[in-house]
Design a protein around this motif. Structure first.
Motif, PDB file in Angstrom:
ATOM      1  N   GLN A  60       0.828  -1.202   0.000  1.00  0.00           N
ATOM      2  CA  GLN A  60       0.000   0.000   0.000  1.00  0.00           C
ATOM      3  C   GLN A  60       0.865   1.255   0.000  1.00  0.00           C
ATOM      4  N   ALA A  61       1.921   1.253   0.805  1.00  0.00           N
ATOM      5  CA  ALA A  61       2.807   2.409   0.884  1.00  0.00           C
ATOM      6  C   ALA A  61       3.496   2.674  -0.458  1.00  0.00           C
ATOM      7  N   GLU A  62       3.867   1.618  -1.145  1.00  0.00           N
ATOM      8  CA  GLU A  62       4.513   1.759  -2.443  1.00  0.00           C
ATOM      9  C   GLU A  62       3.550   2.400  -3.447  1.00  0.00           C
ATOM     10  N   TRP A  63       2.302   1.925  -3.468  1.00  0.00           N
ATOM     11  CA  TRP A  63       1.313   2.479  -4.384  1.00  0.00           C
ATOM     12  C   TRP A  63       0.986   3.925  -4.006  1.00  0.00           C
ATOM     13  N   LEU A  64       0.837   4.185  -2.711  1.00  0.00           N
ATOM     14  CA  LEU A  64       0.542   5.533  -2.242  1.00  0.00           C
ATOM     15  C   LEU A  64       1.657   6.497  -2.630  1.00  0.00           C
ATOM     16  N   ASP A  65       2.910   6.092  -2.452  1.00  0.00           N
ATOM     17  CA  ASP A  65       4.038   6.945  -2.826  1.00  0.00           C
ATOM     18  C   ASP A  65       4.070   7.215  -4.323  1.00  0.00           C
ATOM     19  N   ALA A  66       3.716   6.216  -5.131  1.00  0.00           N
ATOM     20  CA  ALA A  66       3.679   6.409  -6.589  1.00  0.00           C
ATOM     21  C   ALA A  66       2.588   7.410  -6.969  1.00  0.00           C
ATOM     22  N   ILE A  67       1.435   7.308  -6.328  1.00  0.00           N
ATOM     23  CA  ILE A  67       0.342   8.252  -6.596  1.00  0.00           C
ATOM     24  C   ILE A  67       0.754   9.651  -6.170  1.00  0.00           C
ATOM     25  N   LEU A  68       1.331   9.771  -4.981  1.00  0.00           N
ATOM     26  CA  LEU A  68       1.750  11.071  -4.468  1.00  0.00           C
ATOM     27  C   LEU A  68       2.801  11.710  -5.374  1.00  0.00           C
ATOM     28  N   LEU A  69       3.759  10.928  -5.813  1.00  0.00           N
ATOM     29  CA  LEU A  69       4.796  11.441  -6.703  1.00  0.00           C
ATOM     30  C   LEU A  69       4.186  11.969  -8.000  1.00  0.00           C
ATOM     31  N   ARG A  70       3.261  11.221  -8.568  1.00  0.00           N
ATOM     32  CA  ARG A  70       2.613  11.648  -9.805  1.00  0.00           C
ATOM     33  C   ARG A  70       1.824  12.936  -9.591  1.00  0.00           C
TER      34      ARG A  70
END
Length: 122
Positions: free
Chosen positions: A106-116
């Motif tokens: 979840q943290a990996e996906w959340l970080d990818a969304i936040l970065l985008r």
């Protein structure tokens, strides 16, 4: 989000605001009275409201998974897919209610969304 053309988003935001006010022992009427009495100046009883729009949009103060999920939910808007929107709203709700941390995945996906979203805002 209260002014969102999406009825579900507006209603969810209103209900979230209601929970916050209830938790503070307050009401919509008291909030409106306080804001009206302040005439647009700092509203100390409601610190999250007293920050400016650009302050709330800043991402350098996102330290926890909850902060990241809440920011993505609040400012992702139409830049998020339906699946991403559901994910960040659900994660923010669960972490806000129960605390804890996102799983590694979840943290990996959340970080990818936040970065985008950060890149899109720049």
């Amino acid at each position: 989000m209260l002014g969102s053309p999406n009825d579900n988003e507006a209603l969810a935001t209103a209900r979230a605001l209601r929970r916050i006010l209830d938790g503070a022992g307050s009401s919509f009427v008291e909030l409106a009275d306080e804001i009206g009495a302040m005439g647009g100046t700092n509203v100390s009883k409601y610190p999250s409201i007293s920050t400016t729009w650009t302050d709330r949009q800043r991402t350098d103060n996102l330290h926890t998974d909850y902060d990241k999920a809440r920011w993505c939910a609040d400012f992702g808007g139409m830049r998020l897919s339906t699946k991403e929107r559901a994910f960040v709203h659900d994660l923010a709700r669960r972490l806000g209610r129960y605390g804890g941390y996102a799983t590694d995945r979840q943290a990996e996906w959340l970080d990818a969304i936040l970065l985008r979203l950060r890149r899109a805002a720049a």
